[in-house]
Each structure stands twice: as C-alpha cells, then as structure tokens.
Design a protein around this motif. Structure first.
Motif, PDB file in Angstrom:
ATOM      1  N   LEU A  73       0.821  -1.372  -0.300  1.00  0.00           N
ATOM      2  CA  LEU A  73      -0.371  -0.242  -0.010  1.00  0.00           C
ATOM      3  C   LEU A  73       0.830   0.974  -0.137  1.00  0.00           C
ATOM      4  CD1 LEU A  73      -3.044  -1.016   2.203  1.00  0.00           C
ATOM      5  CD2 LEU A  73      -3.195  -0.910   0.263  1.00  0.00           C
ATOM      6  N   LEU A  74       2.162   1.126   0.687  1.00  0.00           N
ATOM      7  CA  LEU A  74       2.574   2.730   0.410  1.00  0.00           C
ATOM      8  C   LEU A  74       3.095   2.900  -0.537  1.00  0.00           C
ATOM      9  CD1 LEU A  74       4.728   1.566   4.079  1.00  0.00           C
ATOM     10  CD2 LEU A  74       3.155   3.801   3.827  1.00  0.00           C
ATOM     11  N   ARG A  75       3.720   1.498  -1.619  1.00  0.00           N
ATOM     12  CA  ARG A  75       4.241   2.426  -2.710  1.00  0.00           C
ATOM     13  C   ARG A  75       3.363   2.446  -3.459  1.00  0.00           C
ATOM     14  NH1 ARG A  75       7.546   3.649  -6.063  1.00  0.00           N
ATOM     15  NH2 ARG A  75       8.154   2.769  -7.770  1.00  0.00           N
ATOM     16  N   GLU A  76       1.775   1.470  -3.623  1.00  0.00           N
ATOM     17  CA  GLU A  76       1.593   0.906  -4.870  1.00  0.00           C
ATOM     18  C   GLU A  76      -0.008   2.366  -4.477  1.00  0.00           C
ATOM     19  OE1 GLU A  76       1.775   0.543  -7.858  1.00  0.00           O
ATOM     20  OE2 GLU A  76       3.587  -1.070  -7.217  1.00  0.00           O
ATOM     21  N   VAL A  77      -0.404   2.551  -3.644  1.00  0.00           N
ATOM     22  CA  VAL A  77      -1.271   3.633  -2.817  1.00  0.00           C
ATOM     23  C   VAL A  77      -1.022   5.435  -2.926  1.00  0.00           C
ATOM     24  CG1 VAL A  77      -2.982   4.676  -1.658  1.00  0.00           C
ATOM     25  CG2 VAL A  77      -3.286   1.756  -2.428  1.00  0.00           C
ATOM     26  N   GLU A  78      -0.208   5.054  -1.544  1.00  0.00           N
ATOM     27  CA  GLU A  78       1.111   6.430  -1.185  1.00  0.00           C
ATOM     28  C   GLU A  78       2.010   6.941  -2.811  1.00  0.00           C
ATOM     29  OE1 GLU A  78      -0.449   7.535   0.608  1.00  0.00           O
ATOM     30  OE2 GLU A  78      -2.161   6.015   1.263  1.00  0.00           O
ATOM     31  N   GLY A  79       2.440   6.041  -3.401  1.00  0.00           N
ATOM     32  CA  GLY A  79       3.386   5.739  -4.021  1.00  0.00           C
ATOM     33  C   GLY A  79       4.784   6.529  -3.741  1.00  0.00           C
ATOM     34  N   LEU A  80       5.186   5.336  -2.402  1.00  0.00           N
ATOM     35  CA  LEU A  80       6.588   6.041  -1.660  1.00  0.00           C
ATOM     36  C   LEU A  80       7.437   5.321  -2.935  1.00  0.00           C
ATOM     37  CD1 LEU A  80       5.735   6.192   2.020  1.00  0.00           C
ATOM     38  CD2 LEU A  80       5.389   7.922   0.370  1.00  0.00           C
ATOM     39  N   ALA A  81       8.928   5.656  -2.303  1.00  0.00           N
ATOM     40  CA  ALA A  81       9.532   4.855  -2.665  1.00  0.00           C
ATOM     41  C   ALA A  81      10.614   3.942  -2.150  1.00  0.00           C
ATOM     42  CB  ALA A  81      11.121   6.188  -3.176  1.00  0.00           C
ATOM     43  N   TYR A  82      10.624   3.098  -2.740  1.00  0.00           N
ATOM     44  CA  TYR A  82      11.695   1.758  -1.546  1.00  0.00           C
ATOM     45  C   TYR A  82      12.666   3.022  -0.612  1.00  0.00           C
ATOM     46  CZ  TYR A  82      10.584  -1.197  -5.647  1.00  0.00           C
ATOM     47  OH  TYR A  82      10.190  -1.316  -6.323  1.00  0.00           O
ATOM     48  N   LYS A  83      13.210   3.416  -0.157  1.00  0.00           N
ATOM     49  CA  LYS A  83      13.941   3.970   0.399  1.00  0.00           C
ATOM     50  C   LYS A  83      12.876   4.188   1.665  1.00  0.00           C
ATOM     51  CE  LYS A  83      17.531   6.971   1.152  1.00  0.00           C
ATOM     52  NZ  LYS A  83      18.754   8.550   0.874  1.00  0.00           N
ATOM     53  N   GLU A  84      11.650   5.582   0.883  1.00  0.00           N
ATOM     54  CA  GLU A  84      11.324   5.786   1.661  1.00  0.00           C
ATOM     55  C   GLU A  84       9.956   5.435   2.605  1.00  0.00           C
ATOM     56  OE1 GLU A  84       9.206   9.970  -0.236  1.00  0.00           O
ATOM     57  OE2 GLU A  84       8.926   8.039  -1.074  1.00  0.00           O
ATOM     58  N   ILE A  85       9.414   4.297   1.332  1.00  0.00           N
ATOM     59  CA  ILE A  85       8.566   2.567   3.083  1.00  0.00           C
ATOM     60  C   ILE A  85      10.428   2.465   3.602  1.00  0.00           C
ATOM     61  CG2 ILE A  85       8.031   0.632   2.513  1.00  0.00           C
ATOM     62  CD1 ILE A  85       7.088   1.161  -0.427  1.00  0.00           C
ATOM     63  N   ALA A  86      11.088   1.925   3.211  1.00  0.00           N
ATOM     64  CA  ALA A  86      12.498   1.638   4.557  1.00  0.00           C
ATOM     65  C   ALA A  86      12.591   2.317   5.776  1.00  0.00           C
ATOM     66  CB  ALA A  86      13.860   1.722   3.911  1.00  0.00           C
ATOM     67  N   GLU A  87      12.250   3.636   5.344  1.00  0.00           N
ATOM     68  CA  GLU A  87      12.171   4.301   6.568  1.00  0.00           C
ATOM     69  C   GLU A  87      11.092   4.663   7.830  1.00  0.00           C
ATOM     70  OE1 GLU A  87      12.826   8.423   5.342  1.00  0.00           O
ATOM     71  OE2 GLU A  87      15.327   7.927   4.382  1.00  0.00           O
ATOM     72  N   VAL A  88      10.044   4.820   6.334  1.00  0.00           N
ATOM     73  CA  VAL A  88       8.429   4.637   7.312  1.00  0.00           C
ATOM     74  C   VAL A  88       8.732   2.745   8.325  1.00  0.00           C
ATOM     75  CG1 VAL A  88       5.849   4.112   6.993  1.00  0.00           C
ATOM     76  CG2 VAL A  88       7.231   5.848   6.219  1.00  0.00           C
ATOM     77  N   ALA A  89       8.627   2.408   7.635  1.00  0.00           N
ATOM     78  CA  ALA A  89       8.753   0.736   8.252  1.00  0.00           C
ATOM     79  C   ALA A  89       9.109   0.242   8.904  1.00  0.00           C
ATOM     80  CB  ALA A  89       8.188   0.100   6.809  1.00  0.00           C
ATOM     81  N   ASP A  90      10.244   0.805   9.104  1.00  0.00           N
ATOM     82  CA  ASP A  90      12.020   0.570   9.887  1.00  0.00           C
ATOM     83  C   ASP A  90      11.896  -0.263   9.556  1.00  0.00           C
ATOM     84  OD1 ASP A  90      13.728   1.271  11.281  1.00  0.00           O
ATOM     85  OD2 ASP A  90      12.421   0.567  13.216  1.00  0.00           O
ATOM     86  N   ILE A  91      11.978  -0.636   8.376  1.00  0.00           N
ATOM     87  CA  ILE A  91      12.996  -1.711   7.862  1.00  0.00           C
ATOM     88  C   ILE A  91      14.454  -1.516   6.192  1.00  0.00           C
ATOM     89  CG2 ILE A  91      10.856  -3.394   7.771  1.00  0.00           C
ATOM     90  CD1 ILE A  91      10.463  -3.217   5.030  1.00  0.00           C
TER      91      ILE A  91
END
Length: 98
Positions: free
Chosen positions: A49-67
C-alpha cells in the motif's frame, strides 16, 4: 536460450497492447482487488500500500516501516505474487460460477 518466438512472447507487445499483468488488472473489479489486498499478511500489505497507493519510493518505505530496503523489495515482490495468484484464482472461480 529459447527460440525467437519464445523470447518475443515474453516481450511487451510492440503495438503498445496490454501486457498479461495489465490485462489481469483490467479484468479485476475494485471489490476483488480490495478483498485480495486484505488477504495479504500485514507486513506485506503495508509495503504494498505504501508503494502502490501512497506512491512512496523504496527508500521512503524502508524509513516508514523501519526495515532495510532489501526487505522492502522482497516484501513488495512477494506481495505482488500473492495478489496475482489470488486474483487469478478469483477470476477462474468467477468464470466457473457464471
């Protein structure tokens, strides 16, 4: 290596026609897609959902999800595989029910 016909069958259509993935997506209703997304395990659903709905970049997803970013990539790939499988099964089931 496969024959020229096998290789061309895997390439995107030259005429800009639909790819197998885009054809599947067009055949799916919003309800089917929502239901399939809800079946994803929470960690996979979050990344998807962070990628496909919110349009976040992989790096941003990593920061948000702390992974780690590698985990983002693997979860996203796995989530897409699970969704494709679920949607394909739903489509096949729908064809038999009609």
């Amino acid at each position: 290596m496969g024959s020229a016909e096998e290789v061309s069958a895997l390439a995107p259509p030259e005429d800009g026609g639909p790819t197998p993935e885009s054809a599947l997506i067009r055949a799916v209703t919003t309800e089917q897609l929502d239901r399939a997304i809800r079946t994803l395990p929470p960690d996979f659903r979050e990344v998807f959902l962070l990628r496909e709905v919110e349009g976040l970049a992989y790096k941003e997803i990593a920061e948000v999800a702390d992974i780690p970013i590698g985990t983002v990539m693997s979860r996203l790939a796995r989530a897409r595989q699970m969704l494709q499988g679920r949607l394909a099964r739903d489509g096949a089931r729908g064809e038999h029910e009609q």
